[in-house]
Structures are given as structure tokens and as C-alpha cells.
Design a protein around this motif. Structure first.
Motif, PDB file in Angstrom:
ATOM      1  N   THR A  44       0.382  -0.921   0.011  1.00 24.36           N
ATOM      2  CA  THR A  44       0.191   0.307   0.450  1.00 24.36           C
ATOM      3  C   THR A  44       0.976   1.505   0.120  1.00 24.36           C
ATOM      4  O   THR A  44       2.026   1.169   1.367  1.00 24.36           O
ATOM      5  N   LEU A  45       0.380   2.275  -0.502  1.00 22.41           N
ATOM      6  CA  LEU A  45       1.067   3.666  -1.061  1.00 22.41           C
ATOM      7  C   LEU A  45       0.515   4.471  -0.002  1.00 22.41           C
ATOM      8  O   LEU A  45      -0.990   4.660  -0.573  1.00 22.41           O
ATOM      9  N   VAL A  46       1.281   5.152   0.243  1.00 16.02           N
ATOM     10  CA  VAL A  46       0.972   6.468   1.547  1.00 16.02           C
ATOM     11  C   VAL A  46       1.837   7.529   2.165  1.00 16.02           C
ATOM     12  O   VAL A  46       3.021   7.386   0.873  1.00 16.02           O
ATOM     13  N   ASP A  47       1.256   8.260   1.729  1.00 19.97           N
ATOM     14  CA  ASP A  47       2.001   9.560   2.370  1.00 19.97           C
ATOM     15  C   ASP A  47       2.802   9.526   3.900  1.00 19.97           C
ATOM     16  O   ASP A  47       1.834  10.195   4.789  1.00 19.97           O
ATOM     17  N   TYR A  48       4.436   9.579   3.721  1.00 24.46           N
ATOM     18  CA  TYR A  48       4.706   8.706   2.703  1.00 24.46           C
ATOM     19  C   TYR A  48       5.808   7.323   3.218  1.00 24.46           C
ATOM     20  O   TYR A  48       6.385   8.245   4.254  1.00 24.46           O
ATOM     21  N   ASP A  49       4.827   6.270   2.638  1.00 24.61           N
ATOM     22  CA  ASP A  49       5.651   5.105   3.457  1.00 24.61           C
ATOM     23  C   ASP A  49       5.245   4.201   2.175  1.00 24.61           C
ATOM     24  O   ASP A  49       4.256   4.359   1.336  1.00 24.61           O
ATOM     25  N   PHE A  50       5.344   3.058   2.840  1.00 20.95           N
ATOM     26  CA  PHE A  50       5.825   1.770   1.682  1.00 20.95           C
ATOM     27  C   PHE A  50       5.150   0.821   2.707  1.00 20.95           C
ATOM     28  O   PHE A  50       5.975   0.398   3.250  1.00 20.95           O
ATOM     29  N   LYS A  51       3.938   0.246   2.545  1.00 22.31           N
ATOM     30  CA  LYS A  51       3.155  -0.780   3.705  1.00 22.31           C
ATOM     31  C   LYS A  51       2.866  -2.073   3.069  1.00 22.31           C
ATOM     32  O   LYS A  51       2.082  -2.663   2.326  1.00 22.31           O
ATOM     33  N   LEU A  52       3.637  -3.414   3.657  1.00 18.51           N
ATOM     34  CA  LEU A  52       3.804  -4.716   2.704  1.00 18.51           C
ATOM     35  C   LEU A  52       2.836  -4.986   4.325  1.00 18.51           C
ATOM     36  O   LEU A  52       2.472  -5.394   5.472  1.00 18.51           O
TER      37      LEU A  52
ATOM     38  N   LEU B 244       6.006   2.993  -7.537  1.00 16.50           N
ATOM     39  CA  LEU B 244       6.963   1.964  -7.029  1.00 16.50           C
ATOM     40  C   LEU B 244       7.930   1.676  -7.614  1.00 16.50           C
ATOM     41  O   LEU B 244       8.273   1.903  -8.637  1.00 16.50           O
ATOM     42  N   VAL B 245       9.478   1.956  -6.724  1.00 16.73           N
ATOM     43  CA  VAL B 245      10.930   1.712  -8.018  1.00 16.73           C
ATOM     44  C   VAL B 245      11.097   0.090  -6.900  1.00 16.73           C
ATOM     45  O   VAL B 245      11.435   0.808  -5.691  1.00 16.73           O
TER      46      VAL B 245
ATOM     47  N   TYR C 240      17.379  -4.443  -0.275  1.00 13.89           N
ATOM     48  CA  TYR C 240      16.447  -3.894  -1.390  1.00 13.89           C
ATOM     49  C   TYR C 240      15.797  -2.564  -0.965  1.00 13.89           C
ATOM     50  O   TYR C 240      15.722  -1.946   0.791  1.00 13.89           O
ATOM     51  N   ALA C 241      15.729  -1.409  -1.781  1.00  7.24           N
ATOM     52  CA  ALA C 241      15.091  -0.162  -1.527  1.00  7.24           C
ATOM     53  C   ALA C 241      13.808  -0.125  -2.352  1.00  7.24           C
ATOM     54  O   ALA C 241      13.673  -0.421  -3.057  1.00  7.24           O
ATOM     55  N   LEU C 242      12.961   0.139  -1.182  1.00  4.51           N
ATOM     56  CA  LEU C 242      11.466   1.623  -2.284  1.00  4.51           C
ATOM     57  C   LEU C 242      11.355   2.464  -2.752  1.00  4.51           C
ATOM     58  O   LEU C 242      12.279   3.450  -1.279  1.00  4.51           O
ATOM     59  N   LEU C 243      11.593   2.891  -3.250  1.00  5.40           N
ATOM     60  CA  LEU C 243      11.369   4.515  -3.791  1.00  5.40           C
ATOM     61  C   LEU C 243      10.410   5.045  -4.529  1.00  5.40           C
ATOM     62  O   LEU C 243       9.901   4.358  -5.131  1.00  5.40           O
ATOM     63  N   CYS C 244      10.290   6.337  -4.047  1.00  9.40           N
ATOM     64  CA  CYS C 244       8.985   7.103  -4.695  1.00  9.40           C
ATOM     65  C   CYS C 244      10.013   8.702  -5.120  1.00  9.40           C
ATOM     66  O   CYS C 244      10.177   9.289  -4.622  1.00  9.40           O
TER      67      CYS C 244
ATOM     68  N   MET D 142      10.051   8.681   1.680  1.00 13.12           N
ATOM     69  CA  MET D 142       8.708   7.204   0.840  1.00 13.12           C
ATOM     70  C   MET D 142      10.653   7.156   0.404  1.00 13.12           C
ATOM     71  O   MET D 142      10.892   6.654  -0.959  1.00 13.12           O
ATOM     72  N   SER D 143      11.560   6.308   1.119  1.00 13.09           N
ATOM     73  CA  SER D 143      12.845   5.492   0.995  1.00 13.09           C
ATOM     74  C   SER D 143      12.670   5.017   1.881  1.00 13.09           C
ATOM     75  O   SER D 143      13.218   5.532   2.767  1.00 13.09           O
TER      76      SER D 143
END
Length: 291
Positions: free
Chosen positions: A180-188, A211-212, A264-268, A284-285
Motif C-alpha cells: 500500500t502506497l501512503v503519504d509517505y511510506d510503503f506498507k507491506l 514504486l521502484v 532492497y530499497a523501495l523508492l518514490c 518515502m525511501s
């Protein structure tokens, strides 16, 4: 991946605003009934195949609306992605190019996703909904001078036609993890493990996000890769493994990915609707360990 055109707050705000039947007992057919017609084979899902190189896209001119697999092969030598932008009613690719030549992103475009970059020579893909309309595919990734590839002519029109009976509704949407993409995070929803995954990506934020996926080199951080991505000078502090380009709030898409053990990195990199800074600057990194 790296920096998108930095629109003003008003422009980004415009991007953001813009049955079951009852059971019946089976009955035997009459003896003189005609033979049943064999069921038609399920139609194959729509696939939009894109080949990127410096500085052009090779791709079909149109595809039916629906759930579409967009598959990117990068021939290089530079990293490339596909960012689909849906154009406003009555607008054309020529209108888009005329607008960006003035240095601003027009308010009548909406980010509509696409595969983020694989390594040169590799392939990445996404399965995502596309509505009928006029689009352009662009590459916002910059060269070593910080100039987006779009400015070198990496823009291609795409027409999404009305959906047909055999359009992409049959595409496989089985996912084993949700991000899930939120301001400013990635939630698995669960930790990622080595191997093949299909990630269901949901933008639950109030503005566009992407999502990168990056596999980090030893002793490197997500911010090391983010800073390198701005100009790509020197050895890359990681390798690219796809993801999905900018999507609007409420969008759901599916990202197949093959992951090996490592950090790994998740980036926006999408610019913020308030200050225009890339979202990784706002946090958001994210670093995750696989395996």
C-alpha cells in the motif's frame, strides 16, 4: 525512476483532483436435444509490449481498454521506464509536447502507471487498468546532465480504444502480497521472500505515487541510490528490478517481480503536490531485507 518534471503545486493538485444466482438441481437433457456447444476458450489477456532504447519507444499505436499487461524491455544503454499519461478530452500528443516545451507539465494530464525500469537488457511489467482515451508514454529518467529523456524525444502516443468482449478482464490478478502506497511510506502486508511474487499495489494516498524496486549494493542505503538517480554519475549503488510508475489515488495494479536474497530499497521519485520535492525527500525511501 529518478526525477520527474517538477510541476508547481497547482499542477500537481490538478493531477490529484482531476451477482450470484440461486442454486438449481441439475436436470437431464431430453434425448433429442441438440449437442451442447463447446465452451469457447478463455481469451488471452491484452499485452502491450514496449521496447525502449536511447531515446525512443517501439510499441503498438493502440490497445483495447481493460486490465492490460504492459511489458517493457530496455535495450539501453541508459535506464528507461514507461510512464503513461492520460490526456484530457480533445488533447493530443502534439498538444502535450507543445506544452512541455514551455517548461511546465500541463494540468490536463493524469499519471496512469507503467513499468518502472529493469536493468539494461532486462524486462519488467505491470498489470493495470487502462480506460479508453488518448495517452502518451514518456520517460522522465534524466541523463547524466539531469535532462529528462522526454526532452530528447522519448515520447510516444498511445490510443486506448473501447473495451471489447475479449479485452483484458481475463488477465491474472492473483497476488501473494499487497503493498500500500501512503503519504509517505510503503506498507507491506507480509515480508517479501526470495523468489517470484506478484505484488498487488494500492495507492491509498491523496496524491500520485510510484514504486521502484532496487537491490542495493553492499553497504549502500536507499538514499545513496536516490541521490545517484538524480544524475547517474559513477557506478550505480544498486540494480533496478522494476516496479510501477506514478499512479493516481485509488488505483490498483499488479507487479510481478523476481527477487533474490539481499537488501532492497523501495523508492518514490514523484514530486510532492505541496512543495514539488521528490517523495523520497519526505521519507518515502524504505530499506527491506529479503531472505
Amino acid at each position: 525512476m529518478p526525477p520527474r518534471i517538477r510541476p508547481g503545486a497547482a499542477v500537481v493538485a490538478a493531477l490529484v483532483l482531476g451477482g450470484c444466482g440461486s442454486e438449481r438441481r441439475a436436470e437431464a437433457a431430453p434425448a433429442d436435444a441438440p449437442p451442447a456447444t463447446p465452451a469457447a476458450a478463455a481469451p488471452a489477456p491484452e499485452i502491450l509490449t514496449v521496447t525502449a532504447s536511447d531515446y525512443k519507444f517501439d510499441a503498438p499505436d493502440q490497445i483495447p481498454a481493460g486490465l492490460v499487461t504492459v511489458r517493457l524491455t530496455n535495450r539501453g544503454p541508459s535506464p528507461h521506464h514507461v510512464q503513461l499519461l492520460r490526456l484530457g478530452e480533445g488533447k493530443t500528443a502534439a498538444d502535450f509536447q507543445a506544452a512541455v516545451q514551455k517548461g511546465t507539465m500541463p494540468t490536463w494530464v493524469m499519471p496512469a502507471g507503467g513499468p518502472n525500469p529493469p536493468e539494461v537488457g532486462g524486462t519488467s511489467e505491470v498489470r493495470m487498468p487502462l480506460e479508453a482515451g488518448e495517452y502518451v508514454m514518456v520517460c522522465f529518467i534524466p541523463d547524466t546532465a539531469g535532462v529528462p529523456h522526454m526532452a530528447h524525444g522519448m515520447v510516444r502516443p498511445l490510443r486506448v480504444t473501447a473495451a471489447t468482449e475479449t479485452a483484458a478482464s481475463t488477465a491474472d490478478t492473483t497476488a501473494d502480497v499487497e503493498l500500500t502506497l501512503v503519504d509517505y511510506d510503503f506498507k507491506l502486508s507480509a515480508p517479501l521472500t526470495p523468489g517470484h511474487h506478484v505484488v498487488r499495489v494500492v495507492n491509498a494516498a491523496k496524491q500520485p505515487h510510484e514504486l521502484v524496486f532496487v537491490r542495493l549494493a553492499p553497504n549502500k542505503s536507499p538514499m545513496d541510490f536516490a541521490r545517484w538517480g538524480e544524475h547517474q554519475v559513477g557506478p550505480a549503488p544498486g540494480t533496478l528490478h522494476g516496479g510501477i510508475s506514478g499512479i493516481m489515488p485509488g488505483t490498483v495494479a499488479y507487479v510481478p517481480v523476481d527477487l533474490s536474497a539481499g537488501d532492497y530499497a523501495l523508492l518514490c521519485f514523484v514530486p510532492d503536490m505541496k512543495d514539488g520535492k521528490a517523495h523520497y525527500v519526505h521519507g518515502m525511501s524504505k530499506k527491506i531485507k529479503i531472505g
